[in-house]
Design a protein around this motif. Sequence first.
Motif, mmCIF file in Angstrom:
data_model
loop_
_atom_site.group_PDB
_atom_site.id
_atom_site.type_symbol
_atom_site.label_atom_id
_atom_site.label_comp_id
_atom_site.label_asym_id
_atom_site.label_seq_id
_atom_site.Cartn_x
_atom_site.Cartn_y
_atom_site.Cartn_z
ATOM 1 N N VAL A 119 -55.272 39.842 -6.686
ATOM 2 C CA VAL A 119 -55.010 40.737 -5.567
ATOM 3 C C VAL A 119 -55.912 40.936 -4.356
ATOM 4 O O VAL A 119 -57.123 41.243 -4.795
ATOM 5 N N GLY A 120 -55.463 40.758 -3.237
ATOM 6 C CA GLY A 120 -56.199 40.599 -2.073
ATOM 7 C C GLY A 120 -55.770 42.020 -1.467
ATOM 8 O O GLY A 120 -54.703 42.233 -1.212
ATOM 9 N N LEU A 121 -57.004 42.730 -1.381
ATOM 10 C CA LEU A 121 -56.816 44.030 -0.651
ATOM 11 C C LEU A 121 -56.626 43.947 0.966
ATOM 12 O O LEU A 121 -57.372 43.326 1.337
ATOM 13 N N ILE A 132 -59.568 41.858 -8.455
ATOM 14 C CA ILE A 132 -59.164 42.603 -7.050
ATOM 15 C C ILE A 132 -60.337 41.921 -6.087
ATOM 16 O O ILE A 132 -61.686 42.350 -6.363
ATOM 17 N N ILE A 133 -59.747 41.601 -4.938
ATOM 18 C CA ILE A 133 -60.520 41.167 -3.942
ATOM 19 C C ILE A 133 -60.619 42.136 -2.994
ATOM 20 O O ILE A 133 -59.455 42.592 -2.345
ATOM 21 N N THR A 134 -61.861 42.572 -2.611
ATOM 22 C CA THR A 134 -62.038 43.610 -1.449
ATOM 23 C C THR A 134 -63.288 43.396 -0.686
ATOM 24 O O THR A 134 -64.227 42.493 -0.799
ATOM 25 N N ASP A 135 -63.315 44.016 0.339
ATOM 26 C CA ASP A 135 -64.622 43.932 1.336
ATOM 27 C C ASP A 135 -65.551 44.900 0.979
ATOM 28 O O ASP A 135 -65.143 45.940 0.119
ATOM 29 N N ASP A 136 -66.879 44.815 1.332
ATOM 30 C CA ASP A 136 -67.919 45.642 0.738
ATOM 31 C C ASP A 136 -69.215 45.825 1.848
ATOM 32 O O ASP A 136 -69.765 44.754 2.253
ATOM 33 N N LEU A 137 -69.059 47.171 2.224
ATOM 34 C CA LEU A 137 -70.102 47.476 3.373
ATOM 35 C C LEU A 137 -71.558 47.204 2.694
ATOM 36 O O LEU A 137 -72.441 47.286 3.584
ATOM 37 N N ASN A 138 -71.871 47.544 1.532
ATOM 38 C CA ASN A 138 -73.125 47.376 0.887
ATOM 39 C C ASN A 138 -73.572 45.854 0.809
ATOM 40 O O ASN A 138 -74.684 45.834 0.063
ATOM 41 N N ILE A 139 -72.856 44.924 1.057
ATOM 42 C CA ILE A 139 -73.404 43.723 0.755
ATOM 43 C C ILE A 139 -73.495 42.995 2.043
ATOM 44 O O ILE A 139 -72.535 42.982 2.905
ATOM 45 N N ASP A 140 -74.617 42.126 2.176
ATOM 46 C CA ASP A 140 -74.607 41.381 3.587
ATOM 47 C C ASP A 140 -73.505 40.393 3.734
ATOM 48 O O ASP A 140 -72.938 39.786 2.749
ATOM 49 N N ARG A 185 -63.716 42.534 -10.280
ATOM 50 C CA ARG A 185 -63.279 42.597 -8.933
ATOM 51 C C ARG A 185 -64.165 41.797 -8.429
ATOM 52 O O ARG A 185 -65.351 41.276 -9.029
ATOM 53 N N PHE A 186 -63.769 41.226 -7.040
ATOM 54 C CA PHE A 186 -64.547 40.270 -6.353
ATOM 55 C C PHE A 186 -64.927 41.054 -4.931
ATOM 56 O O PHE A 186 -63.833 41.353 -4.081
ATOM 57 N N ARG A 187 -66.083 41.184 -4.652
ATOM 58 C CA ARG A 187 -66.331 42.064 -3.253
ATOM 59 C C ARG A 187 -67.062 40.792 -2.524
ATOM 60 O O ARG A 187 -68.007 40.120 -2.534
ATOM 61 N N PHE A 188 -66.459 41.042 -1.237
ATOM 62 C CA PHE A 188 -66.931 39.999 -0.155
ATOM 63 C C PHE A 188 -67.817 40.754 0.710
ATOM 64 O O PHE A 188 -66.896 41.723 1.254
ATOM 65 N N GLY A 189 -69.074 40.558 0.799
ATOM 66 C CA GLY A 189 -69.863 41.538 1.890
ATOM 67 C C GLY A 189 -69.486 41.234 3.436
ATOM 68 O O GLY A 189 -69.214 40.056 3.750
ATOM 69 N N VAL A 190 -69.154 42.294 3.741
ATOM 70 C CA VAL A 190 -68.778 42.429 5.389
ATOM 71 C C VAL A 190 -70.094 43.086 6.012
ATOM 72 O O VAL A 190 -70.238 43.033 7.332
#
Length: 188
Positions: free
Chosen positions: A7-9, A89-97, A129-134
């Motif tokens: 799931v890409g959010l 679940i794939i999502t953005d994460d503000l807390n990761i570079d 979940r898969f968090r991608f840093g933004v």
Amino acid sequence: MKKYLIVGLGNIGEKYENTRHNIGFKIVDEVADEHNVNFETEKLGDIAQFRFKGRTFILLKPSTYMNLSGKSVKYWMQKEKIGIDNILIITDDLNIDFGTIRLKGKGSDGGHNGLKDIQDKLATNKYPRFRFGVGGNYSKGRQVDFVLGEWNKEETSQLIERLPTSAKIITSFGTAGLANTMNTFNGK
């Protein structure tokens, strides 16, 4: 036959297409492109499906908007009879570079409304979940503007190399499992 719901959010609509919040959509689009499959609009989302090494991968882009993603996730898990350990679940994460990848098997929503709704609808925070840093390069009180803002030129050029890596994570999750995928890709 093992099935996986990936799931890409993100938010539907042209105005959100290139925003940081839509990295989940961008990653599942990359996976679909690599496996030559197209998304079709179905109930509560756009769906694409492919087989890889004896597994079926169902890619989902919820059409419920970010904050109501749980309804779509729950519906497709039930429809396809996919257990919670086989969703990602794939999502953005503000807390990761920016561009940093973090996979986890459980955790808090971290203030992310999409994850909060999924946790509420599934009645657990124990799902992969898969968090991608933004990154968090925004002024105090400007978080929403930042995540709903478009990628800058530097980020856009770096995404070109980050997206294929992200696509590899998806197939690794289904073939090598969460723990091995975490060991291979976390922090990369």
